[in-house]
Design a protein around this motif. Structure first.
Motif, PDB file in Angstrom:
ATOM      1  N   ALA A  12     148.408   8.356  95.718  1.00  0.00           N
ATOM      2  CA  ALA A  12     149.823   8.217  96.092  1.00  0.00           C
ATOM      3  C   ALA A  12     150.249   6.752  96.006  1.00  0.00           C
ATOM      4  CB  ALA A  12     150.033   8.756  97.505  1.00  0.00           C
ATOM      5  N   PRO A  13     151.484   6.509  95.572  1.00  0.00           N
ATOM      6  CA  PRO A  13     152.574   7.473  95.343  1.00  0.00           C
ATOM      7  C   PRO A  13     152.627   8.050  93.926  1.00  0.00           C
ATOM      8  CG  PRO A  13     153.426   5.273  95.094  1.00  0.00           C
ATOM      9  CD  PRO A  13     151.970   5.112  95.453  1.00  0.00           C
ATOM     10  N   LYS A  14     151.613   7.780  93.116  1.00  0.00           N
ATOM     11  CA  LYS A  14     151.654   8.314  91.756  1.00  0.00           C
ATOM     12  C   LYS A  14     151.432   9.831  91.782  1.00  0.00           C
ATOM     13  CE  LYS A  14     150.723   4.163  89.158  1.00  0.00           C
ATOM     14  NZ  LYS A  14     150.071   3.552  87.982  1.00  0.00           N
ATOM     15  N   PRO A  15     152.082  10.562  90.878  1.00  0.00           N
ATOM     16  CA  PRO A  15     152.012  12.022  90.876  1.00  0.00           C
ATOM     17  C   PRO A  15     150.677  12.561  90.369  1.00  0.00           C
ATOM     18  CG  PRO A  15     153.301  11.257  89.023  1.00  0.00           C
ATOM     19  CD  PRO A  15     153.009  10.052  89.851  1.00  0.00           C
ATOM     20  N   VAL A  16     150.376  13.787  90.789  1.00  0.00           N
ATOM     21  CA  VAL A  16     149.133  14.456  90.412  1.00  0.00           C
ATOM     22  C   VAL A  16     149.440  15.749  89.676  1.00  0.00           C
ATOM     23  CG1 VAL A  16     147.112  15.699  91.313  1.00  0.00           C
ATOM     24  CG2 VAL A  16     147.748  13.468  92.258  1.00  0.00           C
TER      25      VAL A  16
ATOM     26  N   ASP B  41     140.133  19.296  98.545  1.00  0.00           N
ATOM     27  CA  ASP B  41     139.937  18.374  97.423  1.00  0.00           C
ATOM     28  C   ASP B  41     141.268  17.958  96.806  1.00  0.00           C
ATOM     29  OD1 ASP B  41     137.244  18.510  97.816  1.00  0.00           O
ATOM     30  OD2 ASP B  41     136.788  19.678  96.007  1.00  0.00           O
ATOM     31  N   ILE B  42     142.163  18.929  96.653  1.00  0.00           N
ATOM     32  CA  ILE B  42     143.472  18.630  96.063  1.00  0.00           C
ATOM     33  C   ILE B  42     144.232  17.644  96.940  1.00  0.00           C
ATOM     34  CG2 ILE B  42     145.718  19.611  95.443  1.00  0.00           C
ATOM     35  CD1 ILE B  42     144.134  22.279  94.867  1.00  0.00           C
ATOM     36  N   ALA B  43     144.253  17.897  98.251  1.00  0.00           N
ATOM     37  CA  ALA B  43     144.964  17.011  99.177  1.00  0.00           C
ATOM     38  C   ALA B  43     144.347  15.616  99.174  1.00  0.00           C
ATOM     39  CB  ALA B  43     144.936  17.603 100.587  1.00  0.00           C
ATOM     40  N   SER B  44     143.037  15.539  99.049  1.00  0.00           N
ATOM     41  CA  SER B  44     142.363  14.238  99.035  1.00  0.00           C
ATOM     42  C   SER B  44     142.743  13.434  97.803  1.00  0.00           C
ATOM     43  CB  SER B  44     140.844  14.431  99.086  1.00  0.00           C
ATOM     44  OG  SER B  44     140.444  14.986 100.318  1.00  0.00           O
ATOM     45  N   VAL B  45     142.824  14.090  96.659  1.00  0.00           N
ATOM     46  CA  VAL B  45     143.209  13.406  95.419  1.00  0.00           C
ATOM     47  C   VAL B  45     144.658  12.938  95.507  1.00  0.00           C
ATOM     48  CG1 VAL B  45     143.683  13.753  92.955  1.00  0.00           C
ATOM     49  CG2 VAL B  45     141.515  14.531  93.940  1.00  0.00           C
ATOM     50  N   VAL B  46     145.535  13.806  95.976  1.00  0.00           N
ATOM     51  CA  VAL B  46     146.946  13.444  96.107  1.00  0.00           C
ATOM     52  C   VAL B  46     147.110  12.216  96.996  1.00  0.00           C
ATOM     53  CG1 VAL B  46     149.162  14.177  97.069  1.00  0.00           C
ATOM     54  CG2 VAL B  46     147.841  15.756  95.651  1.00  0.00           C
ATOM     55  N   LYS B  47     146.413  12.216  98.128  1.00  0.00           N
ATOM     56  CA  LYS B  47     146.503  11.100  99.068  1.00  0.00           C
ATOM     57  C   LYS B  47     145.946   9.805  98.463  1.00  0.00           C
ATOM     58  CE  LYS B  47     145.049   9.633 103.695  1.00  0.00           C
ATOM     59  NZ  LYS B  47     144.290  10.026 104.927  1.00  0.00           N
ATOM     60  N   ALA B  48     144.857   9.930  97.714  1.00  0.00           N
ATOM     61  CA  ALA B  48     144.176   8.751  97.184  1.00  0.00           C
ATOM     62  C   ALA B  48     145.003   8.009  96.150  1.00  0.00           C
ATOM     63  CB  ALA B  48     142.835   9.153  96.592  1.00  0.00           C
TER      64      ALA B  48
ATOM     65  N   ARG C 138     137.547   7.055  90.050  1.00  0.00           N
ATOM     66  CA  ARG C 138     138.024   6.915  88.675  1.00  0.00           C
ATOM     67  C   ARG C 138     139.544   7.057  88.583  1.00  0.00           C
ATOM     68  NH1 ARG C 138     134.373   7.889  83.730  1.00  0.00           N
ATOM     69  NH2 ARG C 138     132.358   7.158  84.495  1.00  0.00           N
ATOM     70  N   LEU C 139     140.093   8.031  89.275  1.00  0.00           N
ATOM     71  CA  LEU C 139     141.541   8.236  89.191  1.00  0.00           C
ATOM     72  C   LEU C 139     142.307   7.039  89.739  1.00  0.00           C
ATOM     73  CD1 LEU C 139     142.040  12.011  90.114  1.00  0.00           C
ATOM     74  CD2 LEU C 139     141.928  10.950  87.848  1.00  0.00           C
ATOM     75  N   THR C 140     141.839   6.473  90.826  1.00  0.00           N
ATOM     76  CA  THR C 140     142.523   5.294  91.369  1.00  0.00           C
ATOM     77  C   THR C 140     142.391   4.109  90.396  1.00  0.00           C
ATOM     78  OG1 THR C 140     140.539   4.768  92.677  1.00  0.00           O
ATOM     79  CG2 THR C 140     142.300   5.969  93.783  1.00  0.00           C
ATOM     80  N   ALA C 141     141.255   4.019  89.735  1.00  0.00           N
ATOM     81  CA  ALA C 141     141.075   2.962  88.736  1.00  0.00           C
ATOM     82  C   ALA C 141     141.990   3.187  87.539  1.00  0.00           C
ATOM     83  CB  ALA C 141     139.622   2.907  88.287  1.00  0.00           C
ATOM     84  N   TYR C 142     142.151   4.439  87.143  1.00  0.00           N
ATOM     85  CA  TYR C 142     143.039   4.740  86.015  1.00  0.00           C
ATOM     86  C   TYR C 142     144.492   4.437  86.384  1.00  0.00           C
ATOM     87  CZ  TYR C 142     138.941   7.330  84.304  1.00  0.00           C
ATOM     88  OH  TYR C 142     137.677   7.689  83.902  1.00  0.00           O
ATOM     89  N   ALA C 143     144.844   4.702  87.640  1.00  0.00           N
ATOM     90  CA  ALA C 143     146.199   4.378  88.102  1.00  0.00           C
ATOM     91  C   ALA C 143     146.433   2.867  88.024  1.00  0.00           C
ATOM     92  CB  ALA C 143     146.401   4.876  89.528  1.00  0.00           C
TER      93      ALA C 143
END
Length: 271
Positions: free
Chosen positions: A201-205, A192-199, A170-175
């Motif tokens: 990127a480069p948009k901020p979390v 989990d946090i690192a996985s979201v940040v990586k997924a 969902r977050l990648t779709a929202y990006a």
């Protein structure tokens, strides 16, 4: 000389370019001014904290009440203000677009749109609908040429759906739909946090942190760009208020009143 709304928006975007900053959550004009006085470079509203000041439960305030609140805070401080704009106060994308267009006029530097419906049996909007709601918010912001920063939120973890794959999808779709920043309140583990940040990127979390969470430095090491605390500051304030009030009501004594913040200091702050 006070900063213009355009200045605040530019500063807010710059904060998202590198490092990690704390985005604390005031509940009213007084607490907003106090946080700005303490040197925070930006602040964000909290739906729960504001609702409690009105004697209402979270998610029970009206659009008109929120718009007035956001306008007052934005006008009161010389730092960028990000809005917890809940679900956009509408279900359909067209309603989200119309309401975001009104919110932008309040002088905000940023706002977030979440994908929760508020219904226990159907906690999240269907994926395509959620994406269209982000697109609608993006359309409203772009139409105004405001430069307001849009945050897309996936609420799955807060509603008991601890499915990281769903959140990342969902977050990648929202990006892709136009969100400038991504946010999944409820994720806590470093993995989990690192996985979201990586997924995304480069948009901020944005990361929600509570009392036992990571430090700012630890979050930055994981690639987090900004940290918010939601209603935690409000809950701390209510804790002090209720403790002293209960002592008076139940015991008829007043000892806890000695723990209050000095009135003279508050007068200096607001003077």
């Amino acid at each position: 000389m006070p900063l213009t709304t355009a200045d605040k928006r530019a500063n807010f975007r710059k904060l998202h370019e590198s490092g990690c900053f704390i985005l604390p959550n005031p509940v009213d004009v007084g607490t907003a001014k106090a946080l700005a006085h303490l040197g925070f470079k930006a602040i964000a509203s909290t739906s729960a904290g504001f609702a409690w000041t009105l004697g209402k439960a979270d998610n029970r305030v009206t659009l008109e009440e929120v718009l007035a609140h956001l306008g007052a805070i934005s006008a009161a401080v010389d730092v960028p203000v990000n809005a917890d704009f809940e679900g956009g106060f509408a279900h359909e994308p067209e309603g989200v677009e119309a309401n975001v267009a009104r919110a932008v006029k309040a002088g905000l530097a940023g706002l977030s749109i979440e994908d929760s419906t508020g219904e226990k049996t159907r906690p999240l909007y269907e994926r395509n609908v959620a994406i269209e709601r982000i697109k609608a918010a993006r359309k409203a912001i772009d139409a105004d040429h405001s430069g307001v920063l849009l945050t897309g939120r996936c609420e799955a973890f807060l509603w008991g759906q601890a499915d990281l794959a769903l959140v990342i999808d969902r977050l990648t779709a929202y990006a892709e739909a136009g969100a400038d920043c991504l946010y999944a309140p409820g994720i806590k583990t470093r993995e989990d946090i690192a996985s979201v940040v990586k997924a995304v990127a480069p948009k901020p979390v944005n990361l929600l942190i509570g009392a036992s969470g990571l430090s700012r430095a630890e979050a930055e090491d994981l690639g987090v760009r900004r940290i918010s605390v939601g209603g935690m500051l409000a809950r701390n304030a209510w804790a002090g208020f209720m403790k002293a009030a209960k002592e008076m009501a139940e015991q008829g004594t007043f000892t806890d009143l000695a723990n209050g913040y000095p009135g003279g200091e508050l007068n200096k702050l607001f003077g």
